[in-house]
Structure formats: structure tokens, C-alpha cells
Scaffold this active site. Structure first.
Site, PDB file in Angstrom:
ATOM      1  N   GLU A 170       0.824  -1.216   0.000  1.00 39.63           N
ATOM      2  CA  GLU A 170       0.000   0.000   0.000  1.00 39.63           C
ATOM      3  C   GLU A 170       0.854   1.261   0.000  1.00 39.63           C
ATOM      4  O   GLU A 170       0.333   2.365   0.158  1.00 39.63           O
ATOM      5  CB  GLU A 170      -0.963  -0.004   1.193  1.00 39.63           C
ATOM      6  CG  GLU A 170      -2.113  -0.984   1.018  1.00 39.63           C
ATOM      7  CD  GLU A 170      -3.127  -0.933   2.138  1.00 39.63           C
ATOM      8  OE1 GLU A 170      -4.239  -1.425   1.924  1.00 39.63           O
ATOM      9  OE2 GLU A 170      -2.814  -0.413   3.225  1.00 39.63           O
ATOM     10  N   ASP A 211      -4.096  -9.002   7.987  1.00 39.97           N
ATOM     11  CA  ASP A 211      -3.124  -8.213   8.742  1.00 39.97           C
ATOM     12  C   ASP A 211      -2.800  -8.866  10.072  1.00 39.97           C
ATOM     13  O   ASP A 211      -1.643  -8.893  10.503  1.00 39.97           O
ATOM     14  CB  ASP A 211      -3.656  -6.796   8.970  1.00 39.97           C
ATOM     15  CG  ASP A 211      -3.816  -6.019   7.681  1.00 39.97           C
ATOM     16  OD1 ASP A 211      -3.068  -6.302   6.723  1.00 39.97           O
ATOM     17  OD2 ASP A 211      -4.683  -5.129   7.624  1.00 39.97           O
TER      18      ASP A 211
END
Length: 306
Positions: free
Chosen positions: A140, A247
Site C-alpha cells: 500500500e 493483517d
């Protein structure tokens, strides 16, 4: 325990719960709305800290209210944020998330300050990376930044774990610097351009990755390297929101590695962290503590003989 460096995104999540996802052109009524700090990097930092690790966060936020809120949550969680920079005149990264009644989600990312995590920033933080034994990366932030960070860490003997999400082509330079890559099924297909899991994993190994961990959600994960392929079963739980599942898994694996767990034990631990995370709403809010994970695994061992 090794100190963990996390280089990645810091976002604010704007979350809407719905009964079902809308079709193109359709309007549906939302059930709940909330904002909460997110971003794969920040999520993994909070998760790793809750699991008891010494965590340093590297990244950037904008000079807006969302950036201040995101940094406050990281700091309150005990994450070292001294090296996170604020970009003037730039918005903090935003993730617009819709969650349906099954706990499935889809996400739209607005990069904001995350796209300013550049190679110059990596050069600036190199002395601080040298104090860490393990780095956790995601996609990201700009790919060139990820490549430079991985290359530097590999040169210094710092173990590199790459979470290749959102999925993007990963060239040989990055893969050769990666000790562990952790794609889910869709990410593995996109990165390896191969529908078959084992063939896709072998392509990544041939490109230079040392170990492939294919996440399989509630089913657990597969561990593949040149010597073997193992399946590590997951844990059955009632999912409320899968937003932070990947995550939390990555953070769990990183913490287990930092503690010196062998591969299979580390992946069992990561599966448990991921399972507990999906039982609560939100990303960072759902991350379990080490004590919760240990109790969960001990209860299962007694009840199921794992």
C-alpha cells in the site's frame, strides 16, 4: 525477542455495514457507519504490539484530523511512532470499506500520504532499521519503495516478510530479497499468473523467494519451500468482520518469528491470531492480545487434542 520494523500504510477506515453489497447502479440501506484507524501497515503494527512485540512503525500521514487520530491510536497502543512523518498539504490515506452480513468486505483505497513514502524516506530511516531483526512490508506504499526497503534489509541480514497486498506484480529484485511471502489465493494467482496453488508457489520460489505461505482464510494456510509443502489447519470461529484477518495473521507470524518459533508453530499461532481477529468488528479494534491467543489455543488443545 527481535524488534519488528513495519514499513507501510497508515489509513483511516470509513466503514459501512450492509445486509448485502449493492449491484451496479443499486442503492442499499446501510446498517451501521463508523470511522476507525486502519491501513495494512498500521493494522499490523497495532496487532504485533498487542501480541507483545517491540514494534517500530515507519510511514507517513497527512496534516489532517485523520492523521492525528491514526497516530494517537498507534501511540496509545505502544507502537514507536517517532519516525512517522506528517506531509503538509496532503490528506491521510483513506479506505472506504463495506461489510456484508456474512462478514465479507470490499475496500477502495485512496493513497493520500502513503504514496509519499518514497526511497528518500527509506534512506533516511536506514540507521533505525539497523536496530531491528525483522521487517514486515505490504504493497500500500509505492512498489519502488518496498523494493528498496527489502533490498536494504536483506543486505543487512534483517529478515523480510512480504504481505503482497493489494496484489501487484513483484519482480525478481523484490522476490530475491524476501524470506517469507504471504499471499492469499487471489493474490497468489495474480502475482504468479498461475491458477494452481503449488505451481504458483513454485514459480515464486524459482524467482528467488525463500518460503511461500499461502493464506487460506478459515481453512488455515499452506507452507511451501524447496524442501516441503505443509498444510496447517485453521480454527473454526463465527466471523463478524474479516477486514483485519490478513493483517492479524501476518502480525502473528512476524511476532512468532521474532520470538524464535519454528515454522509450523509460528503458523499455528498466526492462524489463531487471524481467527480471533475476525470475531470482532473493525480492523485494529479486533486485534487480540498474546494472552487471548494463548488461552484460545490452550482451550482448543484441551478440547480437540490439537
Amino acid at each position: 525477542m527481535k524488534k519488528i520494523a513495519i514499513i507501510g500504510s497508515i489509513n483511516m477506515d470509513i466503514v459501512s455495514s450492509v445486509m448485502q453489497f449493492p449491484e451496479p447502479g443499486e442503492t442499499v440501506k446501510g446498517l451501521e457507519f463508523r470511522t476507525c484507524p486502519g491501513g495494512k501497515g498500521a493494522n499490523q503494527a497495532v496487532a504485533a504490539k498487542r501480541l507483545g512485540a517491540d514494534v517500530v512503525m515507519f510511514g507517513k500521514v497527512g496534516d489532517d484530523i485523520y492523521g492525528k487520530q491514526a497516530l494517537q491510536v498507534l501511540e496509545n497502543s505502544g507502537v514507536d511512532i517517532r519516525h512517522v512523518e506528517t506531509c503538509q498539504g496532503v490528506n491521510t490515506g483513506i479506505a472506504v470499506i463495506h461489510v456484508n452480513k456474512e462478514g465479507e468486505n470490499y475496500i477502495v483505497i485512496q493513497e493520500g500520504a502513503n504514496k509519499h513514502v518514497d526511497i528518500d524516506y527509506i534512506k533516511k530511516i536506514q540507521p533505525f532499521l539497523d536496530t531491528c531483526g525483522l521487517v514486515l512490508l505490504q504493497l500500500e506504499i509505492p512498489m519502488e519503495t518496498v523494493k528498496r526497503a527489502a533490498q536494504y534489509c536483506a543486505e543487512q541480514g534483517i529478515e523480510v516478510i512480504l504481505d503482497p497486498a493489494p496484489a501487484a506484480p513483484c519482480d525478481g529484485q523484490l522476490l530475491r530479497c524476501t524470506d517469507f511471502i504471504t499471499p492469499n489465493e487471489g493474490e497468489l494467482k495474480k502475482i504468479a499468473c498461475e491458477d494452481d496453488m503449488e505451481k504458483g508457489a513454485r514459480k515464486l520460489l524459482d524467482a528467488g523467494v525463500k518460503n511461500v505461505i499461502k493464506k487460506a482464510g478459515a481453512k488455515g494456510c499452506y507452507f511451501i519451500n524447496r524442501d516441503r509443502m505443509d498444510y496447517i489447519a485453521g480454527f473454526k470461529v463465527k466471523a463478524a468482520d474479516t477486514t483485519g484477518a490478513g493483517d492479524s495473521f501476518n502480525a502473528g507470524f512476524a511476532v512468532a518469528r521474532a520470538k524464535g518459533y519454528e515454522d509450523r508453530k509460528a503458523l499455528e499461532y498466526a492462524n489463531a491470531v487471524g481467527a480471533l481477529a475476525v470475531t470482532k468488528m473493525g480492523a485494529q479494534d479486533s486485534m487480540p492480545t498474546h494472552k487471548e491467543v494463548e488461552l484460545f489455543m490452550n482451550d482448543l488443545k484441551r478440547g480437540r487434542g490439537i
